[in-house]
Design an enzyme around this catalytic site. Structure first.
Site, PDB file in Angstrom:
ATOM      1  N   ARG A 159     123.257 -36.481  51.321  1.00  0.00           N
ATOM      2  CA  ARG A 159     123.464 -36.021  52.565  1.00  0.00           C
ATOM      3  C   ARG A 159     122.122 -36.465  53.571  1.00  0.00           C
ATOM      4  O   ARG A 159     120.937 -36.326  52.969  1.00  0.00           O
ATOM      5  CB  ARG A 159     123.684 -34.411  52.715  1.00  0.00           C
ATOM      6  N   HIS A 203     128.408 -44.164  55.594  1.00  0.00           N
ATOM      7  CA  HIS A 203     128.889 -43.291  54.872  1.00  0.00           C
ATOM      8  C   HIS A 203     130.092 -43.839  54.024  1.00  0.00           C
ATOM      9  O   HIS A 203     131.147 -42.905  53.981  1.00  0.00           O
ATOM     10  CB  HIS A 203     129.309 -41.755  55.649  1.00  0.00           C
TER      11      HIS A 203
HETATM   12  P1  NDP Z   1     127.598 -31.165  42.253  1.00  0.00           P
HETATM   13  O1  NDP Z   1     127.480 -29.772  43.045  1.00  0.00           O
HETATM   14  O2  NDP Z   1     128.563 -31.508  41.170  1.00  0.00           O
HETATM   15  O3  NDP Z   1     126.070 -31.255  41.826  1.00  0.00           O
HETATM   16  C1  NDP Z   1     125.053 -31.175  42.672  1.00  0.00           C
HETATM   17  C2  NDP Z   1     123.672 -31.174  41.844  1.00  0.00           C
HETATM   18  O4  NDP Z   1     122.615 -30.885  42.700  1.00  0.00           O
HETATM   19  C3  NDP Z   1     123.563 -30.238  40.429  1.00  0.00           C
HETATM   20  O5  NDP Z   1     122.920 -30.993  39.394  1.00  0.00           O
HETATM   21  C4  NDP Z   1     122.658 -29.251  40.895  1.00  0.00           C
HETATM   22  O6  NDP Z   1     121.854 -28.558  40.068  1.00  0.00           O
HETATM   23  C5  NDP Z   1     121.695 -29.739  42.092  1.00  0.00           C
HETATM   24  N1  NDP Z   1     121.208 -29.001  42.806  1.00  0.00           N
HETATM   25  C6  NDP Z   1     121.738 -28.549  43.718  1.00  0.00           C
HETATM   26  N2  NDP Z   1     120.836 -27.556  44.596  1.00  0.00           N
HETATM   27  C7  NDP Z   1     119.596 -27.748  43.972  1.00  0.00           C
HETATM   28  C8  NDP Z   1     118.223 -27.403  44.105  1.00  0.00           C
HETATM   29  N3  NDP Z   1     117.764 -26.488  45.181  1.00  0.00           N
HETATM   30  N4  NDP Z   1     117.491 -27.781  43.304  1.00  0.00           N
HETATM   31  C9  NDP Z   1     117.709 -28.664  42.479  1.00  0.00           C
HETATM   32  N5  NDP Z   1     118.794 -29.235  42.185  1.00  0.00           N
HETATM   33  C10 NDP Z   1     119.778 -28.912  42.968  1.00  0.00           C
HETATM   34  O7  NDP Z   1     127.681 -32.093  43.474  1.00  0.00           O
HETATM   35  P2  NDP Z   1     128.288 -33.535  43.243  1.00  0.00           P
HETATM   36  O8  NDP Z   1     127.444 -34.387  42.332  1.00  0.00           O
HETATM   37  O9  NDP Z   1     129.765 -33.687  43.121  1.00  0.00           O
HETATM   38  O10 NDP Z   1     127.941 -34.341  44.827  1.00  0.00           O
HETATM   39  C11 NDP Z   1     126.675 -34.436  44.998  1.00  0.00           C
HETATM   40  C12 NDP Z   1     126.633 -34.753  46.592  1.00  0.00           C
HETATM   41  O11 NDP Z   1     126.892 -36.049  46.954  1.00  0.00           O
HETATM   42  C13 NDP Z   1     127.681 -33.700  47.291  1.00  0.00           C
HETATM   43  O12 NDP Z   1     127.123 -32.295  47.918  1.00  0.00           O
HETATM   44  C14 NDP Z   1     127.698 -34.762  48.800  1.00  0.00           C
HETATM   45  O13 NDP Z   1     126.790 -34.175  49.629  1.00  0.00           O
HETATM   46  C15 NDP Z   1     127.254 -35.977  48.150  1.00  0.00           C
HETATM   47  N6  NDP Z   1     128.377 -37.239  48.263  1.00  0.00           N
HETATM   48  C16 NDP Z   1     128.175 -38.012  49.086  1.00  0.00           C
HETATM   49  C17 NDP Z   1     129.155 -39.186  48.988  1.00  0.00           C
HETATM   50  C18 NDP Z   1     129.087 -40.372  50.038  1.00  0.00           C
HETATM   51  O14 NDP Z   1     130.102 -41.116  49.974  1.00  0.00           O
HETATM   52  N7  NDP Z   1     127.972 -40.631  50.564  1.00  0.00           N
HETATM   53  C19 NDP Z   1     130.590 -38.990  48.429  1.00  0.00           C
HETATM   54  C20 NDP Z   1     130.439 -37.545  47.686  1.00  0.00           C
HETATM   55  C21 NDP Z   1     129.656 -36.787  47.746  1.00  0.00           C
HETATM   56  P3  NDP Z   1     122.574 -27.694  38.952  1.00  0.00           P
HETATM   57  O15 NDP Z   1     123.351 -28.853  38.074  1.00  0.00           O
HETATM   58  O16 NDP Z   1     121.551 -27.266  38.111  1.00  0.00           O
HETATM   59  O17 NDP Z   1     123.743 -26.826  39.670  1.00  0.00           O
END
Ligand code: NDP
Length: 310
Positions: free
Chosen positions: A225, A273
């Site tokens: 993002r 995007h």
């Molecule tokens: P998930 O919710 O499955 O994973 C998020 C990851 O980020 C987890 O490993 C989580 O840790 C980690 N995380 C969250 N907050 C923190 C923090 N404060 N410190 C450290 N680690 C953190 O999301 P997805 O993998 O499904 O998607 C990730 C992002 O990708 C989406 O939120 C979206 O913004 C983006 N996206 C972009 C697309 C594009 O076309 N550009 C398409 C789809 C998604 P933990 O495992 O410990 O909870």
């Protein structure tokens, strides 16, 4: 009892979703009514995406869940009128698309492809690219998408590190977690991939201090993002050579304004995007499965933790 399902995902096309969603719902055996319009007090489920026609959930008195068609939920997770479970999209097609986009852009930079694609000048330069095993790549965020990308890059042979909030174990990936693990993850990032969600805790996570913690000349790839990056700090790091290239798919303002410096910067690649998208056939199965769960009393899949924001 008929489950009334409102398709309120305006940024997703009803034309694309109507047939696969109907087919997937038919397969559940549930009695349902799927429409673009209902009286709010008749709706059981809302299929949602950014810019949805529903911004105030107060009148949806019998709503059981909001089912997001996107993985990111930042536009709805903080909505104070939402008082029912919120599920995000975890979709095989979305994951595979992201793995392909990330692998492609990592390989572009690792292999130095630009030199040949844009620099063909009649000079025979025999510089052989290094092997992946000699390239350190870090993925921030090891959720559905980050984990799949890290694992695939490791299979390609890269020396992969990853970072998440909670501890993780992924074959062939060195994992770090929590605030204490971030510096080590960044120090190992000749190529950095951002796959964190947009939450209060991740806003501007790649700021001037963190950029300074990357190896000099690092590559930044952001399909996560826009809010994860301090844009001014990234531009300064590009200009100083601390970052040698940034490939950016997501931005604070989308579409990226035509006069934004990222468009014109010689060491920035902008993609609009498109890193990955929810695929209607597989995503429809996920939505139907969650509605079946709601109707049969089974727990919903892929629920968002409203306190954490993802
Ligand atoms: P998930 O919710 O499955 O994973 C998020 C990851 O980020 C987890 O490993 C989580 O840790 C980690 N995380 C969250 N907050 C923190 C923090 N404060 N410190 C450290 N680690 C953190 O999301 P997805 O993998 O499904 O998607 C990730 C992002 O990708 C989406 O939120 C979206 O913004 C983006 N996206 C972009 C697309 C594009 O076309 N550009 C398409 C789809 C998604 P933990 O495992 O410990 O909870």
């Amino acid at each position: 009892m008929t489950a009334n399902i409102l398709f309120a995902a305006q940024s997703e096309s009803w034309d694309r979703y109507q047939t696969p969603l109907t087919r997937a719902l038919d397969r559940t055996g549930l009695a349902y009514d799927l429409r673009l319009d209902f009286a709010p007090d008749q709706v059981d489920y809302i299929v949602y995406a950014p810019n949805s026609s529903v911004q105030d959930f107060s009148a949806y008195s019998r709503l059981k869940a909001v089912l997001n068609l996107w993985a990111g939920v930042e536009d709805v997770v903080g909505n104070p009128t939402l008082r029912v479970p919120l599920a995000r999209m975890v979709d095989h097609g979305l994951t595979r698309g992201m793995v392909e986009w990330v692998a492609g852009h990592v390989l572009r930079h690792h292999l130095g492809m630009d030199a040949h694609i844009t620099g063909q000048d009649g000079v025979w330069r025999t510089q052989v690219p290094p092997l992946a095993q000699d390239r350190r790549v870090t993925v921030l965020g090891l959720g559905e998408l980050g984990r799949a990308c890290a694992a695939s890059l490791a299979i390609l042979g890269f020396a992969v590190s990853g970072w998440s909030r909670s501890p993780k174990t992924i074959a062939q990936v060195t994992t770090h977690h929590g605030d204490a693990g971030l510096a080590a993850a960044l120090a190992a990032a000749e190529i950095l991939v951002l796959l964190l969600p947009d939450t209060p805790a991740t806003a501007n996570i790649l700021n001037a201090r963190r950029l300074a913690g990357l190896p000099r000349g690092a590559i930044v790839i952001n399909p996560g993002r826009g809010a994860l990056i301090d844009d001014a700090a990234l531009l300064a790091a590009l200009d100083s050579g601390q970052v040698s290239h940034a490939t950016l798919d997501v931005f604070r303002t989308e579409p990226l304004p035509a006069d934004h410096p990222f468009w014109a910067h010689p060491r920035v690649t902008v993609t609009p995007h498109i890193a990955s998208a929810t695929r209607e056939s597989s995503a429809s199965e996920v939505i139907a499965e969650n509605i079946w769960r709601g109707e049969t009393g089974a727990p919903f899949l892929h629920l968002v933790d409203r306190a954490l924001g993802y």
